[in-house]
Design a protein around this motif. Sequence first.
Motif, PDB file in Angstrom:
ATOM      1  N   GLY A   3       0.740  -1.136  -0.114  1.00 47.76           N
ATOM      2  CA  GLY A   3       0.014  -0.081  -0.018  1.00 47.76           C
ATOM      3  C   GLY A   3       0.670   1.344   0.048  1.00 47.76           C
ATOM      4  O   GLY A   3       2.052   1.239   0.401  1.00 47.76           O
ATOM      5  N   LYS A   4       0.205   2.274  -0.514  1.00 46.49           N
ATOM      6  CA  LYS A   4       0.947   3.579  -0.386  1.00 46.49           C
ATOM      7  C   LYS A   4      -0.188   4.756   0.169  1.00 46.49           C
ATOM      8  O   LYS A   4      -1.528   4.411   0.265  1.00 46.49           O
ATOM      9  CB  LYS A   4       1.444   3.969  -1.647  1.00 46.49           C
ATOM     10  CG  LYS A   4       0.261   4.248  -2.837  1.00 46.49           C
ATOM     11  CD  LYS A   4       0.891   4.478  -4.264  1.00 46.49           C
ATOM     12  CE  LYS A   4      -0.205   4.742  -5.145  1.00 46.49           C
ATOM     13  NZ  LYS A   4       0.203   4.848  -6.524  1.00 46.49           N
ATOM     14  N   LEU A   5       0.325   5.919   0.487  1.00 47.81           N
ATOM     15  CA  LEU A   5      -0.520   7.131   0.737  1.00 47.81           C
ATOM     16  C   LEU A   5      -0.480   8.195  -0.341  1.00 47.81           C
ATOM     17  O   LEU A   5       0.593   8.429  -0.676  1.00 47.81           O
ATOM     18  CB  LEU A   5      -0.315   7.268   2.377  1.00 47.81           C
ATOM     19  CG  LEU A   5      -1.135   8.791   2.706  1.00 47.81           C
ATOM     20  CD1 LEU A   5      -2.398   8.472   2.523  1.00 47.81           C
ATOM     21  CD2 LEU A   5      -0.563   8.885   3.850  1.00 47.81           C
ATOM     22  N   SER A   6      -1.619   8.454  -0.956  1.00 45.32           N
ATOM     23  CA  SER A   6      -1.220   9.589  -1.936  1.00 45.32           C
ATOM     24  C   SER A   6      -2.538  10.761  -1.890  1.00 45.32           C
ATOM     25  O   SER A   6      -3.519  10.450  -1.055  1.00 45.32           O
ATOM     26  CB  SER A   6      -1.438   9.192  -3.337  1.00 45.32           C
ATOM     27  OG  SER A   6      -2.798   8.318  -3.712  1.00 45.32           O
ATOM     28  N   THR A   7      -2.491  11.943  -2.300  1.00 43.73           N
ATOM     29  CA  THR A   7      -3.287  12.898  -2.175  1.00 43.73           C
ATOM     30  C   THR A   7      -3.430  13.953  -3.211  1.00 43.73           C
ATOM     31  O   THR A   7      -2.630  13.899  -4.398  1.00 43.73           O
ATOM     32  CB  THR A   7      -3.129  13.781  -1.076  1.00 43.73           C
ATOM     33  OG1 THR A   7      -4.385  14.622  -0.700  1.00 43.73           O
ATOM     34  CG2 THR A   7      -1.988  14.397  -1.117  1.00 43.73           C
ATOM     35  N   HIS A   8      -4.643  14.482  -3.571  1.00 38.44           N
ATOM     36  CA  HIS A   8      -4.481  15.684  -4.503  1.00 38.44           C
ATOM     37  C   HIS A   8      -5.708  16.686  -3.959  1.00 38.44           C
ATOM     38  O   HIS A   8      -6.329  16.308  -3.426  1.00 38.44           O
ATOM     39  CB  HIS A   8      -4.818  15.039  -5.995  1.00 38.44           C
ATOM     40  CG  HIS A   8      -6.293  14.843  -6.138  1.00 38.44           C
ATOM     41  ND1 HIS A   8      -6.748  13.442  -6.129  1.00 38.44           N
ATOM     42  CD2 HIS A   8      -7.157  15.440  -6.669  1.00 38.44           C
ATOM     43  CE1 HIS A   8      -7.899  13.587  -6.315  1.00 38.44           C
ATOM     44  NE2 HIS A   8      -8.387  14.523  -6.864  1.00 38.44           N
ATOM     45  N   PRO A  93      -8.038  12.719  -1.189  1.00 33.94           N
ATOM     46  CA  PRO A  93      -8.288  13.778  -1.842  1.00 33.94           C
ATOM     47  C   PRO A  93      -8.799  15.048  -1.001  1.00 33.94           C
ATOM     48  O   PRO A  93      -9.463  14.706  -0.209  1.00 33.94           O
ATOM     49  CB  PRO A  93      -9.062  13.630  -3.160  1.00 33.94           C
ATOM     50  CG  PRO A  93      -9.645  12.363  -3.001  1.00 33.94           C
ATOM     51  CD  PRO A  93      -9.063  11.804  -1.731  1.00 33.94           C
ATOM     52  N   LEU A  94      -8.687  16.384  -1.381  1.00 35.27           N
ATOM     53  CA  LEU A  94      -9.462  17.507  -0.632  1.00 35.27           C
ATOM     54  C   LEU A  94      -9.945  18.320  -1.477  1.00 35.27           C
ATOM     55  O   LEU A  94      -9.196  18.541  -2.551  1.00 35.27           O
ATOM     56  CB  LEU A  94      -8.393  18.228   0.332  1.00 35.27           C
ATOM     57  CG  LEU A  94      -8.850  19.252   1.034  1.00 35.27           C
ATOM     58  CD1 LEU A  94      -9.630  18.725   2.333  1.00 35.27           C
ATOM     59  CD2 LEU A  94      -7.975  20.150   1.609  1.00 35.27           C
ATOM     60  N   LEU A  95     -11.063  18.649  -1.591  1.00 35.07           N
ATOM     61  CA  LEU A  95     -11.674  19.585  -2.371  1.00 35.07           C
ATOM     62  C   LEU A  95     -12.009  20.820  -1.507  1.00 35.07           C
ATOM     63  O   LEU A  95     -12.755  20.601  -0.506  1.00 35.07           O
ATOM     64  CB  LEU A  95     -13.059  19.080  -2.903  1.00 35.07           C
ATOM     65  CG  LEU A  95     -13.010  17.884  -4.018  1.00 35.07           C
ATOM     66  CD1 LEU A  95     -12.629  16.558  -3.387  1.00 35.07           C
ATOM     67  CD2 LEU A  95     -14.233  18.093  -4.738  1.00 35.07           C
ATOM     68  N   THR A 102     -14.030  19.346   1.847  1.00 33.48           N
ATOM     69  CA  THR A 102     -14.903  17.962   1.817  1.00 33.48           C
ATOM     70  C   THR A 102     -13.426  16.778   1.317  1.00 33.48           C
ATOM     71  O   THR A 102     -12.643  17.191   0.842  1.00 33.48           O
ATOM     72  CB  THR A 102     -15.845  17.577   0.928  1.00 33.48           C
ATOM     73  OG1 THR A 102     -16.488  16.354   1.224  1.00 33.48           O
ATOM     74  CG2 THR A 102     -15.596  17.720  -0.505  1.00 33.48           C
ATOM     75  N   THR A 103     -13.648  15.717   2.018  1.00 29.21           N
ATOM     76  CA  THR A 103     -12.543  14.690   1.668  1.00 29.21           C
ATOM     77  C   THR A 103     -13.362  13.183   1.558  1.00 29.21           C
ATOM     78  O   THR A 103     -14.375  13.128   2.122  1.00 29.21           O
ATOM     79  CB  THR A 103     -11.256  14.867   2.724  1.00 29.21           C
ATOM     80  OG1 THR A 103     -10.200  14.004   2.167  1.00 29.21           O
ATOM     81  CG2 THR A 103     -11.879  14.110   3.883  1.00 29.21           C
TER      82      THR A 103
END
Length: 107
Positions: A3-8, A93-95, A102-103
């Motif tokens: 597993g990995k951890l990512s975001t945008h 993700p973060l909007l 929201t996420t």
Amino acid sequence: MNGKLSTHVLDTRSGKPAANLKIELLFKGKLLTTHTTNPDGRTDSPLVAPGSLQKGEYEIRFHVGTYFQEKTFLDVVPVCFTVTDPSQNFHVPLLCSPWTYTTYRGS
């Protein structure tokens, strides 16, 4: 599977990816890394590389006040979550706008 951890980050005020937004990653309360989003609103590498994800409590701090150049409401948005199965991918993700966010957990 490792597993990995990512975001945008997406800027919902402009409808575009949030470029140059500072992100901090903490694990069990300790700062692990600091990243800045690229023009696509993503980090150039995962927050946690494949095979390095561990069980435990993580926090991602998104510095939205600095990004929007106003701190009339939101400054730093903390997203706290627990990894129980480090073999899975976690995409967070973060909007956001200067007034709301929201996420959700992606994969």
